[in-house]
Every structure is written in C-alpha cells, then in structure tokens.
Design a protein around this motif. Structure first.
Motif, PDB file in Angstrom:
ATOM      1  N   TRP A   9       0.832  -1.222   0.000  1.00 32.29           N
ATOM      2  CA  TRP A   9       0.000   0.000   0.000  1.00 32.29           C
ATOM      3  C   TRP A   9       0.852   1.252   0.000  1.00 32.29           C
ATOM      4  N   HIS A  13       0.548   4.140  -2.876  1.00 35.63           N
ATOM      5  CA  HIS A  13       0.263   5.545  -2.561  1.00 35.63           C
ATOM      6  C   HIS A  13       1.422   6.448  -2.987  1.00 35.63           C
ATOM      7  N   ALA A  43      -9.792   3.690   6.683  1.00 36.48           N
ATOM      8  CA  ALA A  43      -8.930   3.185   5.603  1.00 36.48           C
ATOM      9  C   ALA A  43      -8.988   4.188   4.447  1.00 36.48           C
ATOM     10  N   CYS A  44      -8.617   5.414   4.772  1.00 41.91           N
ATOM     11  CA  CYS A  44      -8.880   6.590   3.915  1.00 41.91           C
ATOM     12  C   CYS A  44      -8.006   6.669   2.684  1.00 41.91           C
ATOM     13  N   GLY A  45      -6.871   5.949   2.655  1.00 41.79           N
ATOM     14  CA  GLY A  45      -5.956   6.136   1.539  1.00 41.79           C
ATOM     15  C   GLY A  45      -5.475   7.582   1.510  1.00 41.79           C
ATOM     16  N   ASP A  64      -5.611   5.399   8.417  1.00 40.50           N
ATOM     17  CA  ASP A  64      -5.081   4.431   7.463  1.00 40.50           C
ATOM     18  C   ASP A  64      -3.784   3.897   8.072  1.00 40.50           C
ATOM     19  N   PHE A  65      -3.378   2.693   7.657  1.00 39.03           N
ATOM     20  CA  PHE A  65      -2.099   2.202   8.209  1.00 39.03           C
ATOM     21  C   PHE A  65      -0.911   2.608   7.347  1.00 39.03           C
ATOM     22  N   ARG A  89      -3.056   4.046  11.734  1.00 40.80           N
ATOM     23  CA  ARG A  89      -3.694   3.089  12.638  1.00 40.80           C
ATOM     24  C   ARG A  89      -4.131   1.864  11.850  1.00 40.80           C
ATOM     25  N   ASP A  90      -3.882   0.705  12.399  1.00 38.81           N
ATOM     26  CA  ASP A  90      -4.431  -0.532  11.843  1.00 38.81           C
ATOM     27  C   ASP A  90      -5.880  -0.603  12.322  1.00 38.81           C
ATOM     28  N   VAL A  91      -6.810  -0.397  11.417  1.00 36.41           N
ATOM     29  CA  VAL A  91      -8.208  -0.252  11.828  1.00 36.41           C
ATOM     30  C   VAL A  91      -8.854  -1.594  12.179  1.00 36.41           C
ATOM     31  N   SER A 107     -14.696   3.223   1.983  1.00 35.93           N
ATOM     32  CA  SER A 107     -14.711   3.131   0.529  1.00 35.93           C
ATOM     33  C   SER A 107     -13.591   2.198   0.068  1.00 35.93           C
ATOM     34  N   PHE A 108     -13.975   1.160  -0.647  1.00 28.61           N
ATOM     35  CA  PHE A 108     -13.026   0.178  -1.191  1.00 28.61           C
ATOM     36  C   PHE A 108     -12.148  -0.434  -0.103  1.00 28.61           C
ATOM     37  N   PHE A 109     -12.773  -0.807   0.992  1.00 26.75           N
ATOM     38  CA  PHE A 109     -12.084  -1.522   2.065  1.00 26.75           C
ATOM     39  C   PHE A 109     -13.125  -2.460   2.665  1.00 26.75           C
TER      40      PHE A 109
HETATM   41  C1  LIG Z   1      -8.333   0.358  -1.962  1.00 29.85           C
HETATM   42  S1  LIG Z   1      -7.605   1.507  -0.824  1.00 29.85           S
HETATM   43  C2  LIG Z   1      -8.999   2.583  -0.557  1.00 29.85           C
HETATM   44  C3  LIG Z   1      -8.579   3.942  -0.116  1.00 29.85           C
HETATM   45  C4  LIG Z   1      -9.734   4.953  -0.006  1.00 29.85           C
HETATM   46  N1  LIG Z   1     -10.679   4.532   1.000  1.00 29.85           N
HETATM   47  C5  LIG Z   1     -10.387   5.168  -1.338  1.00 29.85           C
HETATM   48  O1  LIG Z   1     -11.569   4.870  -1.489  1.00 29.85           O
HETATM   49  O2  LIG Z   1      -9.698   5.660  -2.244  1.00 29.85           O
HETATM   50  C6  LIG Z   1      -7.543   0.584   0.690  1.00 29.85           C
HETATM   51  C7  LIG Z   1      -6.848   1.331   1.820  1.00 29.85           C
HETATM   52  O3  LIG Z   1      -6.912   0.556   2.995  1.00 29.85           O
HETATM   53  C8  LIG Z   1      -5.712   0.719   3.719  1.00 29.85           C
HETATM   54  N2  LIG Z   1      -5.635  -0.425   4.636  1.00 29.85           N
HETATM   55  C9  LIG Z   1      -5.593  -1.743   4.311  1.00 29.85           C
HETATM   56  N3  LIG Z   1      -5.601  -2.499   5.431  1.00 29.85           N
HETATM   57  C10 LIG Z   1      -5.661  -1.628   6.492  1.00 29.85           C
HETATM   58  C11 LIG Z   1      -5.695  -1.784   7.896  1.00 29.85           C
HETATM   59  N4  LIG Z   1      -5.699  -3.004   8.459  1.00 29.85           N
HETATM   60  N5  LIG Z   1      -5.745  -0.686   8.673  1.00 29.85           N
HETATM   61  C12 LIG Z   1      -5.746   0.559   8.107  1.00 29.85           C
HETATM   62  N6  LIG Z   1      -5.717   0.775   6.787  1.00 29.85           N
HETATM   63  C13 LIG Z   1      -5.673  -0.307   5.976  1.00 29.85           C
HETATM   64  C14 LIG Z   1      -4.637   0.804   2.637  1.00 29.85           C
HETATM   65  O4  LIG Z   1      -3.472   1.468   3.067  1.00 29.85           O
HETATM   66  C15 LIG Z   1      -5.371   1.597   1.563  1.00 29.85           C
HETATM   67  O5  LIG Z   1      -5.125   2.977   1.707  1.00 29.85           O
END
Ligand SMILES: C[S@@+](CC[C@H](N)C(=O)[O-])C[C@H]1O[C@@H](n2cnc3c(N)ncnc32)[C@H](O)[C@@H]1O
Length: 192
Positions: A9, A13, A43-45, A64-65, A89-91, A107-109
């Motif tokens: 990730w 990014h 998981a905001c990216g 986001d992590f 943060r690991d959500v 979104s997309f998580f």
């Molecule tokens: C597909 S991207 C989506 C980003 C954003 N939400 C969007 O819609 O553009 C997934 C995101 O989840 C984050 N992610 C994945 N596993 C995670 C975790 N356990 N804790 C926090 N963030 C995490 C990744 O770093 C990545 O930014």
C-alpha cells in the motif's frame, strides 16, 4: 496486518499520480450528511473523501495504516486550508470506539468482521456511508479475489440493524458504463 501488505500500500500511494476521487456514495448523498459532528474516513488512503467531509464542515478524522498515504493527505489538506485529523492506525486491530462518530465512511475496504464495531461506533442518529465492489459485474474492474468483493445485497445484510437511507447495486443488470458500475453503495443510520 503483514509488513508486505503495508509495503504494497505504501508503494501504491507513493506512485499514485493524483489524490483520487471522493467516494461516489458520498458524492451522491451529501444531502444526507448532518450539519455538524465528527466524521471518520476509515482506511482513507490519500483521503479524497476525508477532504470532502471536511469541506462540508464536519470535524473530520482519517485513519489508514499507510504513513505515505497520510502524508499526502496532510499536504493536500494544508494546501486547501482544510483540517483533517489523520491517524496512522491498523483499523482492524484498533477499530473506532463505541459511539464516537456521527458519520463513518468506508470506501473500497472490505473487512466484514468490523461491521458490528462500525455499527457500535456510530452515535445515535449517526450514518454509515459504505461502498465497494460486488461479485456480480458488468465492467469487471476491482480485485480478482472473490473474498474481497460483496455478495448480492451483502451490505444490506452486514448493516441490517441500521435504517437504510440509500442503497444501490450496479452489477450485471446495468448495461452502461457508469462511475458506479460493479459497486454497491449504502447509506444507513442508527436509530436515536
Ligand atoms: C483500496 S484503498 C482505498 C482507499 C480509499 N478509502 C479510497 O476509497 O480511495 C484501501 C486502503 O486501505 C488501507 N488499509 C488496508 N488495510 C488496512 C488496515 N488493516 N488498517 C488501516 N488501513 C488499511 C490501505 O493502506 C489503503 O489505503
């Protein structure tokens, strides 16, 4: 969370050319946001949705992590004069606390086991905005692993104890390419 996942990730990014787009479920349902309160982009990216939430006047948190994603978000927020409270943060290990947000956007998580904690994390009257890929597809975009895609009506099932304000699922029934092809979108609220 594995180191290789995090590195994957971070790399994505780092290499991304732009900030990304706010989530369609948010763009299409701005009128369902409260006028004030605390919002979380989980998981905001790089945080395009968080920026839009902040622009709507909400006290916006973005977790986001990936430190790379958060740095890019912080830089963009500063350039636009917006305040977004970022947290690395690991959500999954550390989901939001009970009754701590008025809006949670995902979104997309897709981490199904978080659904009960996300419901608990909404304050009374709070809303979840959720969107991600479905298994049933028209365009065929998104992850190839079926586990990472939603079954038919799955968001409705995961958040069934909430009141549905908006639901849309554009799978194979849709015969035109749109911004929401292959996605399910949900806005649902916790009773007061
Ligand atoms: C597909 S991207 C989506 C980003 C954003 N939400 C969007 O819609 O553009 C997934 C995101 O989840 C984050 N992610 C994945 N596993 C995670 C975790 N356990 N804790 C926090 N963030 C995490 C990744 O770093 C990545 O930014």
């Amino acid at each position: 969370m594995s180191i290789s996942q995090l590195e994957k990730w971070n790399q994505r990014h780092r290499e991304a050319e732009h900030e990304g787009q706010p989530a369609q479920v948010l763009l299409r349902n701005l009128q369902l946001l409260p006028n004030a309160g605390r919002a979380l982009d989980l998981a905001c990216g790089r945080g395009a949705s968080a920026l839009l939430l902040a622009q709507q006047g909400l006290e916006t948190h973005a977790w986001d992590f990936s430190p790379v994603a958060l740095t890019r978000l912080e830089q963009l927020a500063a350039r636009r004069g917006l305040q977004v409270h970022t947290q690395c943060r690991d959500v999954v290990a550390q989901p939001p606390e009970a009754e701590s947000f008025d809006v949670i956007l995902v979104s997309f998580f897709l981490e199904r086991k978080l659904a009960p904690q996300l419901i608990a994390a909404l304050r009374p009257g709070g809303r979840i905005y959720y969107q991600t890929f479905t298994r049933e597809v028209y365009l065929g975009r998104g992850p190839s692993t079926p586990e990472w895609r939603l079954e038919k009506n799955e968001l409705l099932h995961l958040f069934r104890e909430l009141d549905v304000h908006y639901y849309r699922e554009d799978g194979s029934a849709t015969r035109v390419k749109t911004d929401i092809s292959d996605l399910a979108l949900l806005v649902a609220a916790k009773g007061v």
